[in-house]
Design a protein around this motif. Structure first.
Motif, PDB file in Angstrom:
ATOM      1  N   GLY A   1      40.810  19.913  66.746  1.00 28.78           N
ATOM      2  CA  GLY A   1      42.092  19.630  66.109  1.00 28.78           C
ATOM      3  C   GLY A   1      42.305  18.137  65.977  1.00 28.78           C
ATOM      4  N   TYR A   2      43.555  17.708  66.047  1.00 25.49           N
ATOM      5  CA  TYR A   2      43.924  16.317  65.779  1.00 25.49           C
ATOM      6  C   TYR A   2      44.702  15.744  66.967  1.00 25.49           C
ATOM      7  CZ  TYR A   2      42.786  17.886  61.083  1.00 25.49           C
ATOM      8  OH  TYR A   2      42.138  18.418  59.997  1.00 25.49           O
TER       9      TYR A   2
ATOM     10  N   THR B   1      46.910  21.287  65.762  1.00 22.38           N
ATOM     11  CA  THR B   1      45.944  22.076  65.005  1.00 22.38           C
ATOM     12  C   THR B   1      46.395  22.128  63.549  1.00 22.38           C
ATOM     13  OG1 THR B   1      47.096  24.166  65.416  1.00 22.38           O
ATOM     14  CG2 THR B   1      45.461  23.466  67.051  1.00 22.38           C
ATOM     15  N   ASP B   2      45.577  22.755  62.712  1.00 21.40           N
ATOM     16  CA  ASP B   2      45.947  22.900  61.300  1.00 21.40           C
ATOM     17  C   ASP B   2      47.244  23.671  61.150  1.00 21.40           C
ATOM     18  OD1 ASP B   2      43.743  21.501  60.367  1.00 21.40           O
ATOM     19  OD2 ASP B   2      42.467  23.277  60.333  1.00 21.40           O
TER      20      ASP B   2
ATOM     21  N   LEU C   1      50.178  21.329  61.717  1.00 26.51           N
ATOM     22  CA  LEU C   1      50.409  20.319  60.678  1.00 26.51           C
ATOM     23  C   LEU C   1      51.173  20.887  59.492  1.00 26.51           C
ATOM     24  CD1 LEU C   1      46.954  18.489  60.703  1.00 26.51           C
ATOM     25  CD2 LEU C   1      49.106  17.711  61.697  1.00 26.51           C
ATOM     26  N   GLU C   2      50.801  22.089  59.053  1.00 28.85           N
ATOM     27  CA  GLU C   2      51.440  22.722  57.894  1.00 28.85           C
ATOM     28  C   GLU C   2      51.445  21.778  56.688  1.00 28.85           C
ATOM     29  OE1 GLU C   2      55.306  23.929  59.104  1.00 28.85           O
ATOM     30  OE2 GLU C   2      54.601  25.542  60.403  1.00 28.85           O
ATOM     31  N   CYS C   3      50.251  21.258  56.369  1.00 29.30           N
ATOM     32  CA  CYS C   3      50.156  20.287  55.272  1.00 29.30           C
ATOM     33  C   CYS C   3      50.213  20.936  53.891  1.00 29.30           C
ATOM     34  CB  CYS C   3      48.856  19.486  55.412  1.00 29.30           C
ATOM     35  SG  CYS C   3      48.862  18.370  56.846  1.00 29.30           S
TER      36      CYS C   3
ATOM     37  N   PHE D   1      46.607  15.487  51.906  1.00 31.13           N
ATOM     38  CA  PHE D   1      46.293  15.767  53.309  1.00 31.13           C
ATOM     39  C   PHE D   1      46.352  14.494  54.154  1.00 31.13           C
ATOM     40  CE2 PHE D   1      43.375  16.770  56.860  1.00 31.13           C
ATOM     41  CZ  PHE D   1      44.030  17.891  57.358  1.00 31.13           C
TER      42      PHE D   1
ATOM     43  N   CYS E   1      49.842  13.647  54.917  1.00 29.97           N
ATOM     44  CA  CYS E   1      50.365  14.586  55.917  1.00 29.97           C
ATOM     45  C   CYS E   1      49.945  14.176  57.321  1.00 29.97           C
ATOM     46  CB  CYS E   1      49.889  16.000  55.603  1.00 29.97           C
ATOM     47  SG  CYS E   1      50.423  17.274  56.780  1.00 29.97           S
ATOM     48  N   LEU E   2      48.677  13.744  57.472  1.00 33.36           N
ATOM     49  CA  LEU E   2      48.202  13.305  58.783  1.00 33.36           C
ATOM     50  C   LEU E   2      48.969  12.072  59.251  1.00 33.36           C
ATOM     51  CD1 LEU E   2      44.323  13.732  58.437  1.00 33.36           C
ATOM     52  CD2 LEU E   2      45.948  15.262  59.561  1.00 33.36           C
TER      53      LEU E   2
ATOM     54  N   GLN F   1      40.525  12.781  65.493  1.00 34.31           N
ATOM     55  CA  GLN F   1      40.229  14.193  65.690  1.00 34.31           C
ATOM     56  C   GLN F   1      39.554  14.377  67.055  1.00 34.31           C
ATOM     57  OE1 GLN F   1      38.535  16.273  62.117  1.00 34.31           O
ATOM     58  NE2 GLN F   1      38.337  14.199  61.310  1.00 34.31           N
TER      59      GLN F   1
END
Length: 353
Positions: free
Chosen positions: A279-280, A289-290, A293-295, A300, A303-304, A312
């Motif tokens: 994950g991040y 995790t992805d 984030l709900e990007c 992207f 969003c990060l 990561q």
């Protein structure tokens, strides 16, 4: 004043009761002979299944040696060592067709040996451990043995000693032979990885430990239930449950190794690494995790940045964890087998004195 051994109207004298010492006849010698007789009797009773086990292990080991030679020749000829179907290693460029051909030729043989070593402990428990005592108790033949000079605990020890020695020898030979084979064609080339269900259960000390556990589980269940067929069915279920529980526990036996890399960089994880999570990381060290984030379908990278992601992370058990994990799990399994064996002796003492 000394005592002499005379046979007369009153039977043997004191010296005859205690033994001669010169010819080894007496209480001490008589104490050893029944155990040897019980061991011999155990071998006579179970020599067919034990002989099949030992002969099968020897034949399978020879097959592994032959298969290893063929696989090593193919890998050397096509320079496939360390190459997988999809690899970024420069020297593996252009070897994809050769890897596919190798897997088509040899993967099924590897899977067959892995499957056999994975199922063997359960088969030992069902067809050797469960009937070992249950058949004697169900038919009542144990009463004849226990009326002789062999006590119940010594009888159980003799009943366990011969099968345990044969099981240890057979599974050790098989494990060594397959581990030697797997060193050539395991992991990337064949796609048979050490952390897979079949791979882990067929390498090193693990199959030996589970085989001894299967024998202990079957013996204890047979001693408790006293019915052969019922004991075999319960042993089958118990071994499935125990192996499943250890499989769930395995990932926690060693701390994972965490690798960090830049936020926008794609990193290829080695096929030999057992990935546990990724994950991040934010600037504060929080993990995302992805799903967190709900990007969506937007930018992207933006969003990060909006979530404060700086890098990561990847949690893994690298290939260097294989043998420590194997020895730790094998030690736990053997400890459980020993505990069950001790409990079986306690049950025997409580029931038969």
């Amino acid at each position: 004043m000394t005592s002499t051994a005379r046979l007369g109207e009153n039977g043997p004298g004191p010296a005859a009761e205690q033994g001669d010492g010169r010819n080894g006849v007496g209480r001490r010698g008589a104490g050893r002979t029944p155990l040897r007789g019980a061991v011999w009797l155990t071998w006579r009773q179970h020599r067919l299944i034990l002989g099949v086990l030992l002969a099968g292990a020897a034949a399978a080991a020879v097959w592994c040696v032959v298969l290893r030679g063929r696989m090593a020749g193919y890998i050397d000829q096509h320079h496939l060592a360390g190459c997988s179907m999809i690899s970024l290693v420069p020297r593996c460029e252009g070897t994809q067709d050769a890897v596919i051909a190798f897997r088509a030729a040899y993967s099924s043989s590897l899977r067959l040996v892995e499957l056999g070593l994975t199922l063997l402990p359960t088969l030992i428990g069902v067809f050797l451990g469960a009937p070992l005592i249950a058949r004697e108790l169900e038919s009542g033949t144990h009463q004849l043995v226990l009326t002789q000079s062999v006590g119940p605990l010594r009888w159980l020890a003799a009943k366990l000693a011969v099968p345990a020695a044969c099981v240890f020898a057979a599974t050790s030979v098989l494990s060594v032979a397959f581990s030697w084979l797997w060193q050539v064609g395991g992991d990337e080339v064949s796609g048979s990885y050490w952390y897979s269900l079949l791979g882990f259960h067929s390498l090193g000390p693990v199959p030996v430990a589970y085989a001894l556990l299967g024998l202990a589980v079957g013996t204890l269940i047979g001693l408790r239930l006293r019915r052969t067929v019922t004991s075999m069915a319960v042993t089958l279920a118990a071994m499935i449950v125990l192996q499943s529980l250890f499989q769930l526990l395995r990932r926690f036996l060693l701390p994972v190794t965490t690798v960090e890399f830049p936020r926008d960089k794609a990193v290829q994880v080695p096929d030999s690494s057992w990935v546990q999570g990724q994950g991040y990381l934010t600037g504060s060290g929080a993990r995302l995790t992805d799903v967190d984030l709900e990007c969506g379908a937007g930018d992207f990278s933006a969003c990060l940045r909006r979530h404060g992601v700086t890098s990561q992370y990847l949690d893994q058990h690298p290939v260097s964890h294989h043998w420590p994990l194997a020895w730790i799990e094998a030690g736990l399994v053997v400890a459980l087998a020993a505990a069950l064996t001790v409990f079986a002796f306690r049950v025997m003492r409580r029931r038969h004195g």
